[in-house]
Design a protein around this motif. Structure first.
Motif, PDB file in Angstrom:
ATOM      1  N   GLY A 136      12.385  42.206 -18.438  1.00  0.00           N
ATOM      2  CA  GLY A 136      12.462  41.020 -19.281  1.00  0.00           C
ATOM      3  C   GLY A 136      12.951  39.793 -18.549  1.00  0.00           C
ATOM      4  O   GLY A 136      13.443  39.859 -17.415  1.00  0.00           O
ATOM      5  N   GLY A 137      12.840  38.667 -19.235  1.00  0.00           N
ATOM      6  CA  GLY A 137      13.333  37.415 -18.692  1.00  0.00           C
ATOM      7  C   GLY A 137      13.070  36.272 -19.652  1.00  0.00           C
ATOM      8  O   GLY A 137      12.424  36.434 -20.694  1.00  0.00           O
ATOM      9  N   PHE A 138      13.612  35.119 -19.292  1.00  0.00           N
ATOM     10  CA  PHE A 138      13.345  33.883 -20.011  1.00  0.00           C
ATOM     11  C   PHE A 138      12.440  33.022 -19.136  1.00  0.00           C
ATOM     12  O   PHE A 138      12.726  32.827 -17.944  1.00  0.00           O
ATOM     13  N   PHE A 139      11.378  32.486 -19.721  1.00  0.00           N
ATOM     14  CA  PHE A 139      10.381  31.751 -18.949  1.00  0.00           C
ATOM     15  C   PHE A 139      10.017  30.454 -19.665  1.00  0.00           C
ATOM     16  O   PHE A 139       9.951  30.400 -20.889  1.00  0.00           O
ATOM     17  N   ARG A 140       9.747  29.431 -18.864  1.00  0.00           N
ATOM     18  CA  ARG A 140       9.395  28.121 -19.406  1.00  0.00           C
ATOM     19  C   ARG A 140       8.360  27.471 -18.490  1.00  0.00           C
ATOM     20  O   ARG A 140       8.470  27.557 -17.261  1.00  0.00           O
ATOM     21  N   PHE A 141       7.367  26.811 -19.083  1.00  0.00           N
ATOM     22  CA  PHE A 141       6.307  26.164 -18.330  1.00  0.00           C
ATOM     23  C   PHE A 141       6.194  24.706 -18.764  1.00  0.00           C
ATOM     24  O   PHE A 141       6.203  24.409 -19.963  1.00  0.00           O
ATOM     25  N   GLN A 142       6.077  23.837 -17.794  1.00  0.00           N
ATOM     26  CA  GLN A 142       6.075  22.401 -18.059  1.00  0.00           C
ATOM     27  C   GLN A 142       4.873  21.767 -17.362  1.00  0.00           C
ATOM     28  O   GLN A 142       4.727  21.848 -16.138  1.00  0.00           O
ATOM     29  N   ARG A 143       3.996  21.158 -18.146  1.00  0.00           N
ATOM     30  CA  ARG A 143       2.806  20.524 -17.585  1.00  0.00           C
ATOM     31  C   ARG A 143       3.147  19.197 -16.910  1.00  0.00           C
ATOM     32  O   ARG A 143       4.130  18.548 -17.243  1.00  0.00           O
ATOM     33  N   SER A 144       2.299  18.815 -15.976  1.00  0.00           N
ATOM     34  CA  SER A 144       2.357  17.478 -15.395  1.00  0.00           C
ATOM     35  C   SER A 144       1.257  16.671 -16.071  1.00  0.00           C
ATOM     36  O   SER A 144       0.084  16.829 -15.767  1.00  0.00           O
ATOM     37  N   GLY A 145       1.630  15.841 -17.038  1.00  0.00           N
ATOM     38  CA  GLY A 145       0.635  15.187 -17.859  1.00  0.00           C
ATOM     39  C   GLY A 145       0.194  16.106 -18.976  1.00  0.00           C
ATOM     40  O   GLY A 145       0.950  16.959 -19.438  1.00  0.00           O
ATOM     41  N   ASN A 226       4.047  28.028 -26.521  1.00  0.00           N
ATOM     42  CA  ASN A 226       3.963  26.600 -26.246  1.00  0.00           C
ATOM     43  C   ASN A 226       4.623  26.219 -24.936  1.00  0.00           C
ATOM     44  O   ASN A 226       5.532  26.908 -24.445  1.00  0.00           O
ATOM     45  N   TYR A 227       4.194  25.101 -24.401  1.00  0.00           N
ATOM     46  CA  TYR A 227       4.820  24.528 -23.229  1.00  0.00           C
ATOM     47  C   TYR A 227       6.161  23.881 -23.592  1.00  0.00           C
ATOM     48  O   TYR A 227       6.444  23.597 -24.763  1.00  0.00           O
ATOM     49  N   ASP A 228       6.994  23.682 -22.566  1.00  0.00           N
ATOM     50  CA  ASP A 228       8.226  22.901 -22.672  1.00  0.00           C
ATOM     51  C   ASP A 228       9.319  23.555 -23.513  1.00  0.00           C
ATOM     52  O   ASP A 228      10.273  22.884 -23.907  1.00  0.00           O
ATOM     53  N   VAL A 229       9.207  24.839 -23.777  1.00  0.00           N
ATOM     54  CA  VAL A 229      10.274  25.579 -24.459  1.00  0.00           C
ATOM     55  C   VAL A 229      10.469  26.910 -23.740  1.00  0.00           C
ATOM     56  O   VAL A 229       9.565  27.423 -23.086  1.00  0.00           O
ATOM     57  N   TRP A 230      11.672  27.455 -23.860  1.00  0.00           N
ATOM     58  CA  TRP A 230      11.963  28.760 -23.272  1.00  0.00           C
ATOM     59  C   TRP A 230      11.419  29.876 -24.159  1.00  0.00           C
ATOM     60  O   TRP A 230      11.526  29.804 -25.380  1.00  0.00           O
ATOM     61  N   HIS A 231      10.881  30.902 -23.512  1.00  0.00           N
ATOM     62  CA  HIS A 231      10.410  32.088 -24.219  1.00  0.00           C
ATOM     63  C   HIS A 231      11.114  33.313 -23.654  1.00  0.00           C
ATOM     64  O   HIS A 231      11.145  33.513 -22.429  1.00  0.00           O
ATOM     65  N   GLY A 232      11.682  34.129 -24.531  1.00  0.00           N
ATOM     66  CA  GLY A 232      12.216  35.414 -24.126  1.00  0.00           C
ATOM     67  C   GLY A 232      11.114  36.452 -24.237  1.00  0.00           C
ATOM     68  O   GLY A 232      10.517  36.622 -25.299  1.00  0.00           O
ATOM     69  N   VAL A 233      10.819  37.145 -23.127  1.00  0.00           N
ATOM     70  CA  VAL A 233       9.720  38.108 -23.099  1.00  0.00           C
ATOM     71  C   VAL A 233      10.244  39.432 -22.547  1.00  0.00           C
ATOM     72  O   VAL A 233      10.916  39.459 -21.516  1.00  0.00           O
ATOM     73  N   VAL A 234       9.920  40.521 -23.246  1.00  0.00           N
ATOM     74  CA  VAL A 234      10.393  41.848 -22.855  1.00  0.00           C
ATOM     75  C   VAL A 234       9.235  42.829 -22.888  1.00  0.00           C
ATOM     76  O   VAL A 234       8.518  42.933 -23.895  1.00  0.00           O
ATOM     77  N   LEU A 235       9.052  43.547 -21.795  1.00  0.00           N
ATOM     78  CA  LEU A 235       8.075  44.624 -21.700  1.00  0.00           C
ATOM     79  C   LEU A 235       8.824  45.946 -21.669  1.00  0.00           C
ATOM     80  O   LEU A 235       9.737  46.120 -20.858  1.00  0.00           O
ATOM     81  N   GLY A 236       8.463  46.864 -22.558  1.00  0.00           N
ATOM     82  CA  GLY A 236       9.047  48.201 -22.563  1.00  0.00           C
ATOM     83  C   GLY A 236       7.989  49.229 -22.214  1.00  0.00           C
ATOM     84  O   GLY A 236       6.945  49.296 -22.887  1.00  0.00           O
ATOM     85  N   VAL A 237       8.233  50.033 -21.184  1.00  0.00           N
ATOM     86  CA  VAL A 237       7.268  51.040 -20.745  1.00  0.00           C
ATOM     87  C   VAL A 237       7.947  52.405 -20.755  1.00  0.00           C
ATOM     88  O   VAL A 237       8.917  52.625 -20.015  1.00  0.00           O
ATOM     89  N   THR A 238       7.430  53.300 -21.597  1.00  0.00           N
ATOM     90  CA  THR A 238       7.944  54.668 -21.663  1.00  0.00           C
ATOM     91  C   THR A 238       7.141  55.533 -20.712  1.00  0.00           C
ATOM     92  O   THR A 238       5.911  55.623 -20.818  1.00  0.00           O
ATOM     93  N   ALA A 239       7.824  56.173 -19.784  1.00  0.00           N
ATOM     94  CA  ALA A 239       7.160  56.887 -18.699  1.00  0.00           C
ATOM     95  C   ALA A 239       6.517  58.182 -19.176  1.00  0.00           C
ATOM     96  O   ALA A 239       7.152  59.007 -19.841  1.00  0.00           O
ATOM     97  N   ALA A 240       5.245  58.356 -18.829  1.00  0.00           N
ATOM     98  CA  ALA A 240       4.532  59.611 -19.083  1.00  0.00           C
ATOM     99  C   ALA A 240       3.249  59.607 -18.272  1.00  0.00           C
ATOM    100  O   ALA A 240       2.602  58.564 -18.116  1.00  0.00           O
ATOM    101  N   ASN A 241       2.868  60.768 -17.769  1.00  0.00           N
ATOM    102  CA  ASN A 241       1.630  60.849 -16.996  1.00  0.00           C
ATOM    103  C   ASN A 241       0.515  61.480 -17.825  1.00  0.00           C
ATOM    104  O   ASN A 241      -0.222  62.357 -17.372  1.00  0.00           O
TER     105      ASN A 241
END
Length: 336
Positions: A136-145, A226-241
């Motif tokens: 997981g993490g917090f991510f933000r993207f900001q356009r130029s124009g 949306n752009y210009d705001v923080w997003h909290g994103v979490v990926l959960g992966v349960t291990a199995a073959n």
């Protein structure tokens, strides 16, 4: 980071600073301090493998081959490839995770893979079948124009990043962002987070980009970010073959958008590395100039780390430092 230490740091910030702070951080700090004596313990054997922030680093300093909270950020800088940006510590905007954050200023098209950095974990994770590992993490993207980073209009727009992943032997899963080609139509000025895996590592177990399947979200109706705001994103992966034994879940700002059974790990799998910005605007690699930011990177097998870290409660606004509230309590959250 231990919950007590996080509470101490957040409370000190609230008491000593007059700048605006994220509402989530303030609420968390007050609630945690008010009920510290009754905090529940994490489940037995739970481990936090990566907990990365840049709070101890000076604002506007470069992140070049340094250790952050025990993990080595192995950065790539080459005069022959000037499009590879240098990660910088910034503190100009409020974040969901205290104050400082990492920032990349993309000044020109990035025509290749591997912008990085590669993050070498403090120790290798021996994957245990049946265990769920959270990235997981917090991510933000900001356009130029006004130009979007990814192609986002028309039918099945196909322009995406391998934003953040964890990998090793017999394991490679990641969080993607942009438009992965599987959504019926794009929406201008927005983007979609998704989950992906490497068929080169795990074999072909269906499309390598998973599509939203949690109502009301699906291939015709993605959760738009949306752009210009923080997003909290979490990926959960349960291990199995096996194709039915594993599980892949994705939360964006606390909303679960993916929950699917899936083959997730080879026998004897291990995880030793995380990677940021693996690709930008793949496959055309034609993203315009923009700014991207990240903070609070985490790998854990403890769901409570995700809840306590605020990854499920991100909001787009900040407020001035509040007065001390009363009657606070902490509500136990559980994995879905």
């Amino acid at each position: 980071m231990k919950l007590y230490e996080k509470a101490r740091r957040l409370t000190a910030q609230i008491q000593c600073q007059t700048q605006t702070i994220p509402i989530r951080s303030a609420r968390f700090a007050f609630a945690l301090v008010a009920t510290l004596g009754s905090i529940w313990a994490p489940h037995a054997g739970a481990t936090t493998y990566l907990s990365n922030d840049v709070e101890a680093n000076s604002c506007n300093s470069a992140i070049n081959d340094i250790r952050l909270n025990g993990a080595l950020w192995d950065t790539f800088v080459s005069s022959s490839e000037p499009w590879v940006p240098t990660a910088m510590v910034r503190c100009a905007i409020s974040t969901p995770n205290i104050r400082n954050y990492a920032e990349w200023q993309i000044t020109q098209t990035v025509p290749t893979n591997g912008v990085g950095p590669e993050i070498i974990l403090p120790s290798t994770i021996s994957v245990s079948m049946g265990t769920t590992y959270y990235l997981g993490g917090f991510f933000r993207f900001q356009r130029s124009g006004s130009q979007s980073i990814w192609h986002d209009t028309g039918a099945n727009p196909y322009s995406f990043d391998k934003l953040f992943e964890f990998r090793g032997t017999g394991w490679r899963w990641g969080i993607g962002v942009g438009w992965n080609g599987n959504y019926a139509r794009g929406t201008a000025g927005t983007f979609v987070f998704d989950a992906w895996y490497a068929q080169s590592v795990l074999g072909n177990h269906g499309d390598d980009h998973l599509v939203a399947d949690q109502s009301p979200y699906n291939a015709s109706n993605p959760l738009l970010s949306n752009y210009d705001v923080w997003h909290g994103v979490v990926l959960g992966v349960t291990a199995a073959n096996s194709d039915t034994g594993g599980r892949v879940q994705l939360w964006v700002d606390g909303i679960k958008v993916i929950d699917q059974r899936h083959y997730t790990a080879n026998a004897g799998a291990s995880i030793n590395t995380a990677y940021l910005n693996g690709t930008i605007a793949q496959p055309a690699y034609d993203a315009p100039a923009h700014v991207r930011q990240a903070d609070g990177l985490i790998i854990t097998d403890n769901w409570q780390d995700i809840v306590s870290g605020g990854y499920l409660t991100t909001t787009s606004g900040t407020v001035s430092t509040p007065s001390t509230p009363t009657g606070l309590g902490v509500t136990r959250a559980t994995s879905n």
